[in-house]
Scaffold this active site. Sequence first.
Site, PDB file in Angstrom:
ATOM      1  CB  ALA A  52      60.539  57.172  39.662  1.00  0.00           C
ATOM      2  NE  ARG A  93      58.586  60.239  30.993  1.00  0.00           N
ATOM      3  CZ  ARG A  93      58.854  58.992  31.353  1.00  0.00           C
ATOM      4  NH1 ARG A  93      60.008  58.431  31.080  1.00  0.00           N
ATOM      5  NH2 ARG A  93      57.966  58.264  31.998  1.00  0.00           N
ATOM      6  CD  GLN A 199      57.641  49.003  30.422  1.00  0.00           C
ATOM      7  OE1 GLN A 199      56.826  48.100  30.229  1.00  0.00           O
ATOM      8  NE2 GLN A 199      57.286  50.272  30.349  1.00  0.00           N
ATOM      9  CG  ASP A 240      55.225  54.637  38.584  1.00  0.00           C
ATOM     10  OD1 ASP A 240      54.966  53.446  38.331  1.00  0.00           O
ATOM     11  OD2 ASP A 240      56.104  55.281  37.978  1.00  0.00           O
ATOM     12  CG  ASN A 250      54.016  49.662  39.860  1.00  0.00           C
ATOM     13  OD1 ASN A 250      54.930  50.449  39.630  1.00  0.00           O
ATOM     14  ND2 ASN A 250      54.153  48.360  39.707  1.00  0.00           N
ATOM     15  CE  LYS A 251      55.062  50.753  33.437  1.00  0.00           C
ATOM     16  NZ  LYS A 251      55.066  52.087  32.803  1.00  0.00           N
TER      17      LYS A 251
END
Lengths: 343, 343
Positions: A52, A93, A199, A240, A250-251
């Site tokens: 981000a 995005r 990641q 996020d 979050n992820k």
Amino acid sequence: MNQPLSAVTFPDDGCELRIIDQTRLPGALVELALTTLPEMVDAIQSLRVRGAPALGVAGAVGLAVLAERAAIEGPATFDADMATAATALRSARPTAVNLAWAVDRVLAAGQVGGASPTVRATAMRTEASTILNDDIAMCARIGVSGATLLRSGMTVLTHCNAGALATAGIGTALAPIYTLHARGETIRVYANETRPLLQGARLTAWELDRAGVPVTLITDGMAASVMRSGVIDAVLVGADRIAANGDVANKIGTYGVAVLARHHGIPFYVLAPRSTLDPHTPHGDGMEIEMREASEVRAMGGVATAPGHVTVHNPAFDVTPAALVTAIVTDSGVFHPPYHFTA
Amino acid sequence: MNQPLSAVTFPDDGCELRIIDQTRLPGALVELALTTLPEMVDAIQSLRVRGAPALGVAGAVGLAVLAERAAIEGPATFDADMATAATALRSARPTAVNLAWAVDRVLAAGQVGGASPTVRATAMRTEASTILNDDIAMCARIGVSGATLLRSGMTVLTHCNAGALATAGIGTALAPIYTLHARGETIRVYANETRPLLQGARLTAWELDRAGVPVTLITDGMAASVMRSGVIDAVLVGADRIAANGDVANKIGTYGVAVLARHHGIPFYVLAPRSTLDPHTPHGDGMEIEMREASEVRAMGGVATAPGHVTVHNPAFDVTPAALVTAIVTDSGVFHPPYHFTA
């Protein structure tokens, strides 16, 4: 140590957006110099630049670069070109709130009544540089605040990549690691590989290793037994979006790590820019979770890992309830529960 | 429904060990007919056949096949050939206790004083068939006992592959699923992909899908959010070894699933043959955990997923404390805590 490599840079002496092509890591370190709108949109859409904070900076610098070039090459269509570029960058995005916010800031900085395109482009460069420098400063502040929660000799676990490769600075979750490492303190990291997009393996392990921070890579399913063995002193993750009550999106996989940390009595820290705080969302249950392509789970690097037609559930994010979050660190400082973030 | 495909078969009318080549799944369903010792050793070492029960059956059938061929082709060297074959099969996977146990049983069955190699080979075929049929019966009993813990309409989560592809029958952890499915009950499965070797994606998703059981594939990090969403009614996993106090060694990642299940109030069931019970090991802390190659974590299907030299921690198994295990189902029935397995 090597300085961690930032995802995005904006050279003072050149009119280009420079990024590290993250789709080439860890195999090759390739820096791209982007000068056209299609190049920039492609870089954002194909995740050559991601994270981000980094997306916001890339959008800001990208628009400033396009403005300087338009002022020279086609001043007559400057306004129309800027409007087109801003729209294309924003929608590259659509869910990246930071990207739209940063593009709009740079666009607004160029709205100087009666000024020439050259003067307006200079104002846009200044604004983009400010956004980039603010991002670097944000990371540094999170690093200093987060470091107060750790001490030399500790080993931390992290998930996904909230490092230098996600920002223009030293990252968010990894900022305290780099801060302590730069002070000569010993700090070790276990990195979850973070399926499906890896990641942790591709980016976090790569950037920590390159900076000289001792890092051990594990699969996501190994975190529990590593915690049980007693080697993990804290968990550091990014975010996020953070709701008013402290619930954290979050992820995918972050929530499971939080449950495991609680079970083993390990503090679980979330580190993110204050722009991640969303006081208008009261709690995490209201957050929409993006569902992604089944192909991400059914294959890796083009190699099929499952039957090609099997049903897949592939949420991009999960929500960790505030009750599992020991502290939230932003560039405004360290917050402890109960969390009440206001506008 | 399709009958689930067993990992190992022994045709009555042929002198060959038939296995499904699990290294070719899910891309291709290839059945191999093995007739020589080098073929059998290679199949075991290269994981074309895997899973503790299936390995035992493969070793038993393999030795019986070699005995029948030796009795025809070279009766003079029958004893020496059997000794060589037994040693090679046993040491193809030295840590697979079932394999050595089954090979030794078939070898002993051939020790008929004064009998011809042909008679002895027939005794060995009978013993191997008994081991195979016992394995099928073991799976069926686990299926019936395990089914008493479930009911129609439930959705269960599993980790790794303790299915038909790990046995000569309908599996262990998946046996209750197939039992209920065969009765016409509705039962759904979420399968963890199970990094690093992806047995969940490659094998569990494949065999359930093929048998007509609704299966959804997820990455290991998604299990927590799926549980939180309320769709999982029970967790079913296999076991590699169970200590006297009920501590369970199983595929890496199992322990984390158990912690998550407890956090969400979901029953966590372990299903395994009673040969997995190890009453001489008082608890899980005494269990040695095999550490495997870093390359399994650093790459997938030959594609690098991490820097080539990065440190990796890659334990093959973890230990789930008995306190997290709601019940243990074996072919002797259902056991509830506190567990006290005796010799």
